[in-house]
Design an enzyme around this catalytic site. Structure first.
Site, short mmCIF file in Angstrom:
data_model
loop_
_atom_site.label_atom_id
_atom_site.label_comp_id
_atom_site.label_asym_id
_atom_site.label_seq_id
_atom_site.Cartn_x
_atom_site.Cartn_y
_atom_site.Cartn_z
N GLY A 187 42.84 48.28 37.63
CA GLY A 187 43.08 47.76 38.94
C GLY A 187 44.21 47.82 39.60
N THR A 188 45.44 47.76 38.82
CA THR A 188 46.73 47.91 39.36
C THR A 188 47.02 49.24 40.02
OG1 THR A 188 47.48 45.98 38.08
CG2 THR A 188 49.15 47.73 38.91
N ASN A 190 42.29 35.86 43.40
CA ASN A 190 42.33 35.45 41.94
C ASN A 190 42.93 34.27 41.52
OD1 ASN A 190 44.70 36.98 42.84
ND2 ASN A 190 45.30 36.44 41.06
N GLN A 217 38.48 40.68 41.48
CA GLN A 217 37.72 39.88 41.26
C GLN A 217 36.35 39.71 41.61
OE1 GLN A 217 38.65 37.29 39.12
NE2 GLN A 217 40.91 38.13 38.85
N SER A 240 38.42 46.56 38.76
CA SER A 240 38.94 46.88 37.57
C SER A 240 38.06 46.48 36.24
CB SER A 240 40.11 46.23 37.24
OG SER A 240 40.67 45.87 35.74
N HIS A 246 37.84 45.43 33.29
CA HIS A 246 38.14 44.45 32.21
C HIS A 246 37.68 43.12 32.85
CE1 HIS A 246 42.18 42.60 33.17
NE2 HIS A 246 42.30 43.50 33.45
N THR A 250 44.13 63.34 31.83
CA THR A 250 42.65 63.64 31.06
C THR A 250 42.17 61.97 31.28
OG1 THR A 250 43.70 65.10 29.42
CG2 THR A 250 41.69 64.04 28.99
N CYS A 253 56.48 28.04 35.04
CA CYS A 253 56.99 28.36 33.53
C CYS A 253 56.18 29.25 32.67
CB CYS A 253 56.95 26.61 32.83
SG CYS A 253 58.54 25.98 33.16
#
Lengths: 433, 125
Positions: free
Chosen positions: A100-101, A180, A208, A228, A230, A266, A354
């Site tokens: 996706g990126t 997302n 998403q 994407s 995954h 490829t 964090c």
């Protein structure tokens, strides 16, 4: 009645084993609960099965002239047809990418640079994934003008604000389809219609939404779309870009002539085959799965808000992904909640600083107007394949004591809103106590 | 990501709480990460007789707060001032690099509490 008897029998046997006089402690079983499907999803067994052939026997290069090459070439093109049909596009409008990126980068950078002669203004939103936002910022450094539209408290883009932002120089609008972090579904069809009316290209990050919601590029009015595998039970390392026929666009990757020269390199044959099978499976039972997951989601939301005081659901109340619920729990920091849930084998994610490598709180939550200390306390729950009612029960049982324990440790707990002075932040107020 | 010692201090933190009539109170915060640590001291004959902490922060923040209180309870004020962030991290068998800044607050909060006590009791030593 039978189950009660069985339980009594088990307890009695345990007492007998332990010598009778000691109090028997019922051990509550831990379950592995994966509630982070927005981050990634398990690969569907049928997807892994379909890919296996192309990880073993069929290893040809799709660009090769010979038989091994031609066989996998057919597989790639069949996959392309399946993916295209799933989003109501033509096969020649689909380019396979590494995810996706890459697809978002290709879409935004490719469209902006190719249309520079028509103008240099880009409009995007404050709640984009970094995969879209960062290419826009890179274009700004290249000399493009960038408008980042604010959002309302639900993280929703206002179409009127899009309209007001358009100038004679605007060449591209990029707005995420389903957000997302908080799940808000943007008014993409209205934005698409507006873009079409003004002759401006429209890209939407659909990472998403593809595989979770019905995605029809003709109805959305998009010129470019990125997605994407995954995220919909396909493998990692593969995604796709939709590019409407006739749109002026320029490639990023130079080299071989793969993907009709749109993306050199490829092809990831196993990944591409896997993605197509995953998408087919996702579409086959989308309605049923959506109803089921939305049911789990709503029960989870209701359970959390009713059992934990000072908890907030972020994102739009109705225009939201069927599987996603993001909360903020006042007075407690997100990573400490994650860590505690992880100890109970529950996997979720957080928008707290964090937990991000850059140590910055979620730009999405801040854009929605949440105070920084509230944004730090966010937890995102996202459901998917394999989740059950029992998973939700377990989560609802384990979360409240965790929040209670962390609040008891927090210097911010016991804050009464009316004691805070106007404009005073939590830190200053707490120091005075 | 976190060592066993860090997880122990996170799951079983020592000295959580407040001291209503504390002799010294110190609070520090790291706005970037969002951590806030507050330490309460009860001093007797120049020794830390009791110490309590409250922390809003990540696993590392909780663990380092807990560890620093354990390290200085019963020690003199000078000994406690000598406790550094590095010592706290080492006592926890180390922290991931991106979490070291969280640990910086623990010793800072303790020192702030001692300085607060010394400001209020200049003749005490």
């Amino acid at each position: 009645m039978l189950r009660w008897n069985q339980r009594m029998l088990t307890i009695l046997l345990r007492i007998k084993k332990k010598g009778g006089s000691r109090r028997v402690r019922r051990r509550v079983a831990m379950r592995n609960v994966y509630f982070d499907h927005a981050a990634t999803t398990p690969v569907h067994p049928k997807v892994a099965e379909a890919m296996y052939l192309y990880l073993t026997e069929q290893y040809g290069n799709p660009s090769s002239f010979h038989a091994p090459g031609r066989t996998v070439r057919r597989a790639v093109e069949e996959a392309r047809e399946k993916v295209a049909s799933a989003i109501h596009a033509r096969p020649d409008e689909i380019t396979f990418t590494s995810g996706g990126t890459e697809a978002a980068n290709m879409a935004i950078l490719g469209a902006a640079r190719a249309n520079r002669s028509k103008g240099n203004h880009i409009i995007t939103s404050a709640v984009e994934h970094n995969a879209s936002l960062d290419p826009c910022k890179a274009l700004e450094r290249e000399g493009f003008q960038l408008t980042v539209l604010p959002v309302d408290r639900y993280g929703m883009v206002d179409v009127e604000q899009v309209r007001e932002a358009i100038t004679g120089q605007t060449i591209l609008i990029s707005v995420i389809h389903a957000q997302n972090e908080v799940g808000t579904i943007q008014p993409v069809e209205a934005i698409g219609a507006l873009a079409r009316e003004r002759g401006i290209l429209f890209h939407s990050d659909a990472a998403q939404s593809v595989g979770r919601l019905p995605v029809d590029v003709t109805k959305m009015g998009v010129d470019l779309l990125s997605f994407s595998a995954h995220k919909f039970n396909g493998p990692k390392g593969v995604g796709g870009m939709y590019l409407r026929k006739g749109v002026r666009w320029q490639r990023l990757m130079y080299g071989g002539h793969q993907e009709t020269r749109r993306r050199a390199g490829t092809e990831n044959v196993p990944g591409i085959v896997g993605m197509a099978v995953a998408l087919e499976l996702a579409l086959a039972d989308m309605e049923k799965r959506t109803v089921f997951l939305a049911g789990l989601r709503d029960r989870l939301i209701q359970g959390v808000l009713s059992s934990i005081p000072k908890s907030i659901l972020t994102g739009h109340p109705t225009m939201r992904l069927p599987n996603l619920a993001s909360f903020c729990f006042e007075y407690v920091e997100g990573e400490s909640i994650l860590l505690s849930l992880d100890g109970k084998k529950i996997s979720v994610s957080s928008g707290s600083a964090c937990t991000s490598r850059l140590l910055e709180p979620s730009h999405v939550l801040l854009a929605m107007g949440l105070a920084p200390e509230i944004a730090q306390s966010s937890i995102r729950v996202s459901l998917g394949l394999g989740n059950t009612e029992e998973d939700v029960d377990y989560f609802l049982r384990e979360l409240p004591p965790i929040i209670e324990r962390l609040r008891a440790m927090s210097p911010l707990f016991g804050c009464e809103d009316d004691k805070c002075l106007e404009g005073e932040d939590c830190f200053t107020c707490t120091a005075k106590k | 990501m976190y060592s066993e010692k860090v997880m122990d201090h996170f799951n079983n933190p020592r000295n959580v709480g407040e001291i209503p009539d504390a002799d010294g109170v110190g609070q520090v915060g790291n706005p970037a990460c969002g951590d806030i640590m507050k330490i309460f001291l009860k001093i007797k004959d120049n020794v830390i007789d009791d110490i309590k902490f409250k922390t809003f922060g990540c696993g590392a923040a909780v663990a380092t707060s807990s560890m620093v209180t354990e390290m200085v309870k019963g020690k003199t004020l000078d000994e406690a001032m000598g406790v550094s962030n590095k010592m706290v991290a080492e006592a926890l068998d180390g922290l991931p690099p991106q979490k070291m800044h969280c640990s910086n607050l623990a010793a800072d909060a303790l020192h702030a509490a001692i300085e607060d006590y010394r400001r209020k009791h200049p003749m005490a030593e």
